[in-house]
Design a protein around this motif. Structure first.
Motif, short mmCIF file in Angstrom:
data_model
loop_
_atom_site.label_atom_id
_atom_site.label_comp_id
_atom_site.label_asym_id
_atom_site.label_seq_id
_atom_site.Cartn_x
_atom_site.Cartn_y
_atom_site.Cartn_z
N UNK A 110 0.83 -1.22 0.00
CA UNK A 110 0.00 0.00 0.00
C UNK A 110 0.86 1.26 0.00
N UNK A 111 2.05 1.19 0.64
CA UNK A 111 2.84 2.44 0.73
C UNK A 111 3.36 2.87 -0.65
N UNK A 112 3.22 2.00 -1.66
CA UNK A 112 3.61 2.42 -3.02
C UNK A 112 2.40 2.81 -3.87
N UNK A 113 1.21 2.80 -3.30
CA UNK A 113 0.02 3.18 -4.07
C UNK A 113 -0.05 4.71 -4.19
N UNK A 114 -0.13 5.20 -5.42
CA UNK A 114 -0.15 6.66 -5.61
C UNK A 114 -1.26 7.36 -4.82
N UNK A 115 -2.43 6.72 -4.70
CA UNK A 115 -3.57 7.36 -4.03
C UNK A 115 -3.30 7.63 -2.55
N UNK A 116 -2.37 6.88 -1.97
CA UNK A 116 -2.13 7.03 -0.53
C UNK A 116 -0.94 7.93 -0.21
N UNK A 117 -0.33 8.45 -1.27
CA UNK A 117 0.81 9.37 -1.08
C UNK A 117 0.31 10.62 -0.35
N UNK A 118 0.95 10.93 0.77
CA UNK A 118 0.53 12.11 1.53
C UNK A 118 -0.72 11.88 2.34
N UNK A 119 -1.29 10.69 2.27
CA UNK A 119 -2.52 10.35 2.99
C UNK A 119 -2.20 9.34 4.09
N UNK A 120 -1.51 8.24 3.71
CA UNK A 120 -1.15 7.22 4.68
C UNK A 120 0.23 7.54 5.26
N UNK A 121 0.51 6.96 6.41
CA UNK A 121 1.82 7.13 7.05
C UNK A 121 2.44 5.77 7.30
N UNK A 122 3.75 5.74 7.46
CA UNK A 122 4.41 4.54 7.99
C UNK A 122 5.65 4.96 8.75
N UNK A 123 6.02 4.14 9.74
CA UNK A 123 7.14 4.48 10.61
C UNK A 123 8.24 3.43 10.51
N UNK A 124 8.20 2.66 9.41
CA UNK A 124 9.13 1.54 9.25
C UNK A 124 9.29 1.37 7.74
N UNK A 125 10.30 0.60 7.30
CA UNK A 125 10.43 0.42 5.85
C UNK A 125 9.50 -0.69 5.32
N UNK A 126 8.88 -1.44 6.21
CA UNK A 126 7.93 -2.50 5.81
C UNK A 126 8.52 -3.43 4.76
N UNK A 127 9.69 -3.91 5.12
CA UNK A 127 10.50 -4.74 4.22
C UNK A 127 9.79 -6.04 3.81
N UNK A 128 9.14 -6.68 4.78
CA UNK A 128 8.50 -7.97 4.49
C UNK A 128 7.39 -7.78 3.45
#
Ligand SMILES: *Cc1c(COP(=O)(O)O)cnc(C)c1O
Length: 372
Positions: free
Chosen positions: A325-343
């Protein structure tokens, strides 16, 4: 040609009862609400072990109804796994809350409780959002790690929203999916474990107040009746035709389909052991309803080439999901993450979902396995 999820074969098996159900609704001319819908809600609530079931138009609305009932909105953090279908994050984003994307376990594909707790602490430390809800997704049919998630949510005062869109029929120690959340949701999209012949969804809860709030929000915020509107809601109903079809399909699901799809998954598992593919892990005490049978191809294998080769043999495969999800364009500037979510990122590179459904035959699975 093997079907990814063979709804034609299922219809052929259930045809007389499904045709009767559709004809019954047409003859009654009760197309919205009525006996079929309330009978289905009762049967679904019984099956999952929840006090209330409120049906609605789809699994995305089901998530929205739960968040509306809890009054979630701007400034609230809603923790969501990074590896899931977009709707899980779309529902909180749509009402102005902030999805906080959390990494998943590399073998269960479900939200990682340790990473969840780190994300909650990071949100508290940063101070701009208030942690409110964890949306635990039961990905591909396997319930999330609710004992650990419940413990964390109790410690931090968060609510659990179980997104069981893919997991109707799954369980943990005999307790069924759709009963683990403070509110739980599912989808009856045709390809889900229990699908209808169009769109449909439902919410489940033991809480009387939330159930009546969701019933209201689903019908234009109705008060004592439809033309008394006490809050701004949405229009989200399950059709009577879909309810009648679902009652037939629920009976088959309980009678043989859930068992048959587990036998198919067991057969894949036995056949693929030692193949080099990473197999989906069902931890002790858990039971999956196998919305997908998703393997991880060995590192370095060209997934496109594998898909192309299988396609040439009449075997469809899917990539659930190609992007975190962190690569979905629609969530840019909308969603947050505090980790690189490697898995989550790594899974998106290697996963491949194989054909699976209750009517799949061993000979067909042999062909999939030898083509891989
Ligand atoms: C399918 C799905 C939904 C949405 O369900 P719809 O009925 O298509 O709206 C939500 N969450 C997950 C995890 C899903 O797989």
């Amino acid at each position: 040609m093997i079907q990814f999820r063979d709804l034609q074969r299922q219809y052929a098996a259930l045809k007389p009862d499904i045709d009767d159900a559709i004809a019954r609704v047409c003859a009654s001319a009760h197309f919205i609400g009525g006996d079929e819908v309330s009978a289905l809600e009762g049967e679904l609530a019984d099956f999952v072990g929840a006090t209330h079931c409120v049906s609605c138009a789809n699994g995305t609305d089901a998530l929205s109804l739960a968040l509306m009932a809890w009054g979630i909105g701007p400034g609230d953090a809603v923790f969501v796994p990074d590896f899931t279908f977009f709707a899980t994050a779309e529902a909180p984003a749509h009402i102005g809350a902030t999805p906080v994307l959390v990494d998943v376990g590399a073998q269960t594909y479900n939200i990682d409780p340790q990473k969840l707790e780190q994300a909650i602490q990071a949100v508290i430390e940063e101070g701009s959002l208030v942690p409110k809800v964890v949306v635990a997704v039961d990905l591909f049919g396997l319930p999330a790690d609710y004992p650990a998630i419940r413990c964390i949510c109790n410690n931090y005062g968060l609510l659990i929203l179980e997104d069981a869109a893919q997991a109707f029929g799954g369980s943990y120690k005999g307790q069924r999916a759709c009963s683990f959340g403070d509110i739980s949701t599912t989808s009856f999209f045709p390809a889900k474990p229990l699908g209808c012949y169009g769109d449909g969804g439902a919410v489940f809860t033991d809480n009387d107040e939330w159930a009546s709030l969701m019933r209201s929000y689903a019908v234009h915020g109705k008060g004592s009746m439809k033309y008394d509107n006490v809050r701004v809601g949405i229009n989200s109903r399950l059709d009577a035709v879909q309810a009648a079809i679902l009652r037939v399909k629920l009976a088959a699901f309980k009678d043989h389909e859930l068992d048959a799809i587990n036998k198919a998954a067991d057969y894949y598992h036995a056949s693929l052991e030692g193949s080099g593919c990473g197999l989906p892990v069902v931890p002790a005490g858990y039971y999956s309803s196998w919305a997908q049978y998703t393997v991880r191809l060995p590192k370095g294998v060209d997934r496109d080439a594998v898909q192309e080769r299988l396609k040439g043999q009449g075997i469809p495969t899917m990539v659930y999901y190609p992007k975190p999800l962190h690569q979905q364009p629609a969530l840019k500037g909308v969603a947050r993450r505090f980790d690189d979510n490697e898995a989550s990122s790594a899974l998106c590179q290697t996963v491949l979902s194989l054909p699976i459904h209750p009517y799949l035959e061993k000979g067909e699975m042999d062909r999939v396995v030898s083509g891989l």
